[in-house]
Design a protein around this motif. Structure first.
Motif, short mmCIF file in Angstrom:
data_model
loop_
_atom_site.label_atom_id
_atom_site.label_comp_id
_atom_site.label_asym_id
_atom_site.label_seq_id
_atom_site.Cartn_x
_atom_site.Cartn_y
_atom_site.Cartn_z
N GLY A 268 0.79 -1.07 0.10
CA GLY A 268 -0.11 0.03 0.03
C GLY A 268 0.91 1.21 0.05
O GLY A 268 0.44 2.33 0.65
N GLY A 269 2.10 1.20 -0.61
CA GLY A 269 3.03 2.09 -0.67
C GLY A 269 3.65 2.62 0.55
O GLY A 269 4.77 3.55 0.67
N LYS A 270 3.51 1.77 1.82
CA LYS A 270 4.05 2.12 2.81
C LYS A 270 5.23 0.98 3.05
O LYS A 270 4.97 -0.15 2.91
CB LYS A 270 3.37 1.90 4.15
N VAL B 296 18.20 -6.96 7.63
CA VAL B 296 17.08 -6.37 7.12
C VAL B 296 16.38 -5.84 8.28
O VAL B 296 16.16 -6.20 9.27
CB VAL B 296 16.01 -7.48 6.61
N ASN B 297 15.83 -4.57 7.85
CA ASN B 297 15.03 -3.78 8.91
C ASN B 297 13.43 -4.08 8.76
O ASN B 297 12.96 -4.30 7.51
CB ASN B 297 15.24 -2.05 8.66
N LEU B 298 12.85 -4.53 9.87
CA LEU B 298 11.57 -5.02 9.89
C LEU B 298 10.73 -4.27 10.94
O LEU B 298 11.19 -4.05 11.87
CB LEU B 298 11.57 -6.62 10.04
N LYS B 299 9.70 -4.00 10.56
CA LYS B 299 8.93 -3.24 11.71
C LYS B 299 8.53 -4.29 12.52
O LYS B 299 8.13 -5.52 12.42
CB LYS B 299 7.57 -2.54 10.96
N CYS B 300 8.03 -3.86 13.93
CA CYS B 300 8.00 -4.76 15.02
C CYS B 300 6.95 -4.04 15.96
O CYS B 300 7.36 -2.82 16.30
CB CYS B 300 9.12 -5.51 15.45
N ASP B 301 6.08 -4.97 16.57
CA ASP B 301 5.34 -4.41 17.89
C ASP B 301 6.28 -4.24 18.99
O ASP B 301 7.27 -4.88 19.14
CB ASP B 301 4.36 -5.46 18.18
N LEU C 267 0.14 -3.49 6.79
CA LEU C 267 -1.19 -3.66 6.13
C LEU C 267 -2.14 -3.08 7.15
O LEU C 267 -3.21 -2.41 6.60
CB LEU C 267 -1.40 -5.22 5.77
N LYS C 268 -2.27 -3.46 8.34
CA LYS C 268 -3.07 -3.08 9.14
C LYS C 268 -3.33 -1.60 9.37
O LYS C 268 -4.38 -0.88 9.97
CB LYS C 268 -3.31 -3.76 10.49
N SER C 269 -2.47 -0.76 9.15
CA SER C 269 -2.21 0.65 9.37
C SER C 269 -2.90 1.34 8.18
O SER C 269 -3.05 2.66 8.13
CB SER C 269 -0.78 1.08 9.48
#
Length: 116
Positions: A32-34, A47-52, A103-105
């Motif tokens: 979604g472009g993010k 790898v940089n990954l987003k995380c809770d 995706l949820k954002s």
């Protein structure tokens, strides 16, 4: 973990695109472009990954190959080593986690379009 496997896996997720917006070596995967994953094409050392945020702290305590995100918001991003210190199964799980957080954002309409 090899870059070919990682790239193929990311691109297999619904709605994922890739680009190199910062320079020719920094590969970004987006939904979604993010951005949900960033890596260096040449070296593929991490790898940089987003995380809770809460899980991010736990992961960093449990795995020497997971550290606060390099050049990223340290609360929401981890840098995950590709040297084998993080099991491939966990690496894939963290990639999925990052993808689904982003995706949820997204707006519900965008999420629905991607999930078709």
């Amino acid at each position: 973990m090899h870059i070919e496997f990682f790239r193929d896996y990311c691109l297999s997720l619904p709605g994922v695109t890739e680009d190199t917006p910062f320079d020719e070596d920094t590969l970004c995967f987006r939904v979604g472009g993010k951005i949900f994953a960033i890596t260096d094409i040449s070296s593929f050392e991490s790898v940089n990954l987003k995380c809770d945020p809460e899980w991010a702290v736990e992961l960093r305590e449990m795995h020497s190959g997971i550290v606060p995100g390099y050049h990223m918001n340290k609360k929401h991003w981890n840098t995950v080593s590709c040297d084998g210190s993080v099991p491939q199964k966990l690496f894939v799980e963290l990639t999925d986690h990052s993808y689904f957080l982003v995706l949820k954002s997204l707006p519900k309409k965008t999420q629905a379009e991607i999930s078709k």
